[in-house]
Design an enzyme around this catalytic site. Structure first.
Site, PDB file in Angstrom:
ATOM      1  N   ASP A 150      14.384  25.959  14.377  1.00  0.00           N
ATOM      2  CA  ASP A 150      14.209  25.487  12.985  1.00  0.00           C
ATOM      3  C   ASP A 150      13.584  26.534  12.207  1.00  0.00           C
ATOM      4  OD1 ASP A 150      14.257  23.189  11.217  1.00  0.00           O
ATOM      5  OD2 ASP A 150      11.873  23.381  11.479  1.00  0.00           O
ATOM      6  N   HIS A 159      14.311  31.565   8.516  1.00  0.00           N
ATOM      7  CA  HIS A 159      13.385  31.862   7.677  1.00  0.00           C
ATOM      8  C   HIS A 159      12.412  32.985   8.289  1.00  0.00           C
ATOM      9  CE1 HIS A 159      14.935  28.387   6.317  1.00  0.00           C
ATOM     10  NE2 HIS A 159      13.960  27.537   6.857  1.00  0.00           N
ATOM     11  N   GLU A 178       2.616  24.426   8.574  1.00  0.00           N
ATOM     12  CA  GLU A 178       2.892  23.289   7.816  1.00  0.00           C
ATOM     13  C   GLU A 178       1.883  22.387   8.107  1.00  0.00           C
ATOM     14  OE1 GLU A 178       6.844  22.232   7.146  1.00  0.00           O
ATOM     15  OE2 GLU A 178       7.419  23.355   8.864  1.00  0.00           O
ATOM     16  N   ASP A 182      19.738  30.372   3.130  1.00  0.00           N
ATOM     17  CA  ASP A 182      18.335  30.175   3.738  1.00  0.00           C
ATOM     18  C   ASP A 182      17.419  30.057   2.530  1.00  0.00           C
ATOM     19  OD1 ASP A 182      15.860  31.089   4.904  1.00  0.00           O
ATOM     20  OD2 ASP A 182      16.837  32.175   6.405  1.00  0.00           O
ATOM     21  N   HIS A 183      16.807  29.015   2.357  1.00  0.00           N
ATOM     22  CA  HIS A 183      16.181  28.516   1.137  1.00  0.00           C
ATOM     23  C   HIS A 183      14.896  29.540   0.846  1.00  0.00           C
ATOM     24  CE1 HIS A 183      13.495  25.841   3.769  1.00  0.00           C
ATOM     25  NE2 HIS A 183      12.439  25.942   2.586  1.00  0.00           N
TER      26      HIS A 183
HETATM   27  C1  BG6 Z   1      13.028  23.959   7.035  1.00  0.00           C
HETATM   28  C2  BG6 Z   1      12.881  23.305   8.135  1.00  0.00           C
HETATM   29  O1  BG6 Z   1      14.387  24.855   6.927  1.00  0.00           O
HETATM   30  O2  BG6 Z   1      12.107  24.612   6.101  1.00  0.00           O
HETATM   31  C3  BG6 Z   1      11.654  22.413   8.131  1.00  0.00           C
HETATM   32  O3  BG6 Z   1      14.079  22.562   8.700  1.00  0.00           O
HETATM   33  C4  BG6 Z   1      10.463  23.112   7.632  1.00  0.00           C
HETATM   34  O4  BG6 Z   1      11.271  22.007   9.453  1.00  0.00           O
HETATM   35  C5  BG6 Z   1      10.698  23.862   6.177  1.00  0.00           C
HETATM   36  O5  BG6 Z   1       9.569  22.135   7.186  1.00  0.00           O
HETATM   37  C6  BG6 Z   1       9.763  24.637   5.616  1.00  0.00           C
HETATM   38  O6  BG6 Z   1      10.132  25.093   4.406  1.00  0.00           O
HETATM   39  P1  BG6 Z   1       9.022  25.441   3.092  1.00  0.00           P
HETATM   40  O7  BG6 Z   1       9.802  25.861   1.950  1.00  0.00           O
HETATM   41  O8  BG6 Z   1       8.442  24.087   2.908  1.00  0.00           O
HETATM   42  O9  BG6 Z   1       8.117  26.402   3.846  1.00  0.00           O
END
Ligand code: BG6
Length: 527
Positions: free
Chosen positions: A274, A279, A255, A216-217
Site C-alpha cells: 500500500d 509512495h 497515519e 502516484d498522488h
Molecule cells: C494511499 C494509501 O495511497 O495513501 C492509503 O492507499 C494511505 O492507505 C494514503 O492512507 C496516504 O496518503 P496521504 O496523502 O494522506 O499521506
C-alpha cells in the site's frame, strides 16, 4: 552542557533578504495557470464511484473555476448503472455540495459539459456505442478527438477496460477520428513483480508507454516536487548531500487513520504494497537520486531508476535485521478507545496483514555507500507525519568538550510534507550569557510563507499534466518493475514461507509504533 530547543524565527531576516533580492518578475498566478492545452474529452470509467465524487469532479470543477481546463472540454462519466445526463449532473452536483466546493453561480455552465454513457465492462458492443457517442461529441463540441480515459475502477478491471477501449478503436492516435489518447491508472500496479509484468503486457497491447499515466498522488504534492528544486536549484546542500556528511536519512509517513472501510483491499495488500512499493519508493528516489542533465520526464525517471537499481537486496534469511512488520492492536487516542485491526469490519480475526513497517535500507552506489535509510510507515499511530529527515554527522572534533562534554547535537535538515509543509534546519548556537552553553535552534521556512495565491490539489495537478501530456510525475513501467523486484522477494519470504507469524509484531493503536523498531535503530549515532 545545556541544550535548549528554541525556535529561531527567520521572518525578519527573510523580509530584509527579499527586499534586497533581485525581482525575477514572476507573478505567482503564472505558476498556477497551466500551459494552454488542447481541447479534449475526459472519460471517467467508474463515474458512479467514490473517487469520482470525492476527488475527480471536485478537482475538475476547481480547475474550471480557475480557468485551468482546456477550451473546449467535455467530461463523460461512464459506469454500469443506467442514468441520463441530467441524473449524472444531479449526482455530481450533490458530490460538490458534499465536498463543500459547489459554486452555485458557476455550476450551471460547468454542468453542461457533463455527460453520461453507460457501459458494461464485459460487453464490447457498449464500448462501440461509447466510441460512437464520443465521436458525435467531438463533432458537436469541437474536442478534436483528444481523449483521456481515467480508470477510476478496481485494479481487477484495468486489463478488461484497456482491452475494451482498444477494441473499440479508441486507443490509437491521430487516426480514425482520434487525436491523442491517454489512459490514467492508479496503484496498485500488480501485487508483485509477476502480476505487474502481466498487467503491463495487457495495457501495452493497445496503449504505448507514452499514453499510460500511472498515478502516484505523492508525486503531485507540492512539497514532494519541491525536493528536487530544493536539492538542485540551490548550491548550498548538494555538495554535502552524500556519505561524507550524512549519517542517516529517515523517511516517514505515519497515519492516525486505521484501515477504515477498505479491509477488502488492505487485507490483501498490507503496508508494504500500500505505501512502500509506491509512495515511499518515490520519496527515497527523490532524496537519493543524482541530478538529471535536464528537468525532463524521461531524464528524471532514468535517474530514479538508477536509485532503484542500487537498492541492496535484503538477506531474506535474516529479514529481521532489516525489517520490522507490525499490526495495530486495540488502543486509545484522545481518550477514545480504538479497535484492534483484527476487530475492524471486514478483517479476518486472525489476520497477519502488517499495518506498520520499518525498513533499514542501503543504496550500493558511490554517493550513499554505508548510509542507512530508515523508511517507516504505518496506520493508527499517534501522529500523522510525512517527512524526510537528513541527519548530518557530528562535528569531527569537539573543541568544547571540556565545558560541554564530548557530544554536540548534530545538524538535521527536515523536509516536512505533512502536516506542516516546511523545511527546517537545526543547528547549534551559543546561549547568551557568560558561561559557554549551547542551544539547538531551528531555522524554518514555511512553504506558504510570502505566498497567498491559489494552491492546486494533487488530483488537479495530475489532471493538468495528463492534459498537457507531461509524464514527469507519473511512474514509468521500468520503475514499477524495479520497485517490485526489490520488494517481491521480501513479500515472498514473509508471506509464503511460514514466516509471516514469526515476523509480525503488535503495537497499540494510537501509539508511536512497536517496540521492535529499536532493533533497527539502536545503533543510530554510533557509526
Ligand atoms: C494511499 C494509501 O495511497 O495513501 C492509503 O492507499 C494511505 O492507505 C494514503 O492512507 C496516504 O496518503 P496521504 O496523502 O494522506 O499521506
Amino acid at each position: 552542557m545545556q541544550n535548549r530547543n528554541e525556535d529561531f524565527n527567520t521572518n525578519e531576516l527573510d523580509a530584509i533578504a527579499s527586499a534586497t533580492a533581485p525581482d525575477l518578475g514572476i507573478d505567482p498566478a503564472e505558476c498556477i495557470a497551466p500551459e494552454p492545452t488542447d481541447p479534449c474529452t475526459i472519460v471517467i470509467f467508474g463515474a458512479t464511484g467514490d473517487l469520482t465524487a470525492r476527488k475527480l469532479i471536485p478537482a475538475l470543477f476547481h480547475l474550471y473555476l480557475n480557468d485551468g481546463l482546456p477550451r473546449p472540454f467535455q467530461i463523460v462519466g461512464s459506469a454500469r448503472s443506467h442514468m441520463d445526463d441530467q441524473q449524472f449532473r444531479n449526482k455530481m452536483e450533490s458530490a460538490l455540495k458534499d465536498a463543500e466546493v459547489l459554486d452555485p453561480e458557476k455550476w450551471p455552465t460547468f454542468s453542461t459539459h457533463l455527460h453520461y454513457r453507460p457501459v458494461d465492462y464485459e460487453d464490447p458492443a457498449t464500448f462501440d456505442r461509447l466510441a460512437e457517442s464520443l465521436r458525435e461529441l467531438d463533432s458537436s463540441q469541437h474536442t478534436q478527438g483528444n481523449r483521456i480515459f481515467y480508470i477510476a475502477l478496481p485494479p481487477t478491471l484495468y486489463k478488461t477496460v484497456a482491452e475494451m477501449i482498444g477494441r473499440a478503436g479508441l486507443s490509437t492516435e491521430n487516426t480514425n477520428g482520434n487525436g491523442w489518447s491517454r489512459m490514467v491508472v492508479e496503484k496498485p500496479f500488480g501485487v508483485n513483480l509477476q502480476t505487474a509484468l502481466e498487467l503491463d503486457q495487457s495495457l501495452h497491447q493497445h496503449f504505448q508507454e507514452h499514453q499510460i499515466f500511472r498515478i502516484d498522488h505523492y508525486l503531485a504534492k507540492e512539497t514532494v516536487q519541491n525536493i528536487l528544486m530544493f536539492r538542485f536549484a540551490n548550491s548550498l546542500f548538494e555538495p554535502i548531500w552524500n556519505r561524507r556528511y550524512i549519517d542517516h536519512v529517515s523517511i516517514t509517513a505515519t497515519e492516525t487513520l486505521g484501515v477504515e472501510h477498505r479491509a477488502g483491499y488492505y487485507e490483501r495488500s498490507g503496508v508494504l504494497r500500500d505505501m512502500f512499493q509506491n509512495h515511499m519508493m518515490q520519496l527515497l528516489a527523490l532524496t537519493a537520486m543524482e541530478p538529471p542533465s535536464r528537468f525532463e520526464a524521461d531524464l528524471v525517471r532514468d535517474e530514479k531508476g538508477k536509485v532503484f537499481n542500487s537498492l541492496r537486496p535484503f538477506a531474506t534469511n535474516n529479514l529481521k535485521d532489516h525489517l520490522v512488520l507490525a499490526q495495530y492492536g486495540a488502543g486509545k487516542a484522545d481518550d477514545h478507545q480504538l479497535p484492534a485491526y483484527r476487530d475492524e469490519p471486514g478483517v479476518d480475526p486472525a489476520s497477519l496483514t502488517p499495518t506498520f513497517a520499518m525498513m533499514k535500507l542501503f543504496l550500493d552506489n558511490w554517493r550513499w555507500q554505508g548510509v542507512p535509510f530508515y523508511m517507516t510507515s504505518g496506520k493508527r499511530l499517534a501522529q500523522k507525519i510525512t517527512e524526510i529527515a537528513i541527519q548530518f554527522k557530528s562535528v569531527p572534533h569537539s573543541l568544547f568538550r571540556h565545558t560541554l562534554g564530548p557530544s554536540i547535537v548534530a545538524n538535521r535538515l527536515t523536509l516536512g510534507i505533512y502536516p506542516e509543509e516546511k523545511i527546517t534546519l537545526k543547528f547549534q548556537t551559543k546561549n547568551p550569557g557568560a558561561r559557554v552553553c549551547l542551544r539547538t535552534v531551528t531555522m524554518d521556512f514555511n512553504y506558504q510563507q510570502n505566498y497567498a495565491g491559489p494552491v492546486l490539489d494533487a488530483y488537479e495537478k495530475v489532471l493538468i499534466d495528463c492534459m498537457i501530456g507531461d509524464q514527469m510525475l507519473f511512474w514509468r513501467q521500468d520503475g514499477v518493475e524495479k520497485s517490485w523486484s526489490f520488494l517481491t522477494p521480501i513479500l515472498d519470504r514473509c508471506e509464503d514461507c511460514g514466516d509471516q507469524q514469526a515476523m509480525l509484531e503488535f503495537y497499540p493503536a494510537g501509539s508511536m509504533g512497536p517496540e521492535a523498531i529499536k532493533r533497527l535503530t539502536s545503533n543510530i549515532g554510533n557509526r
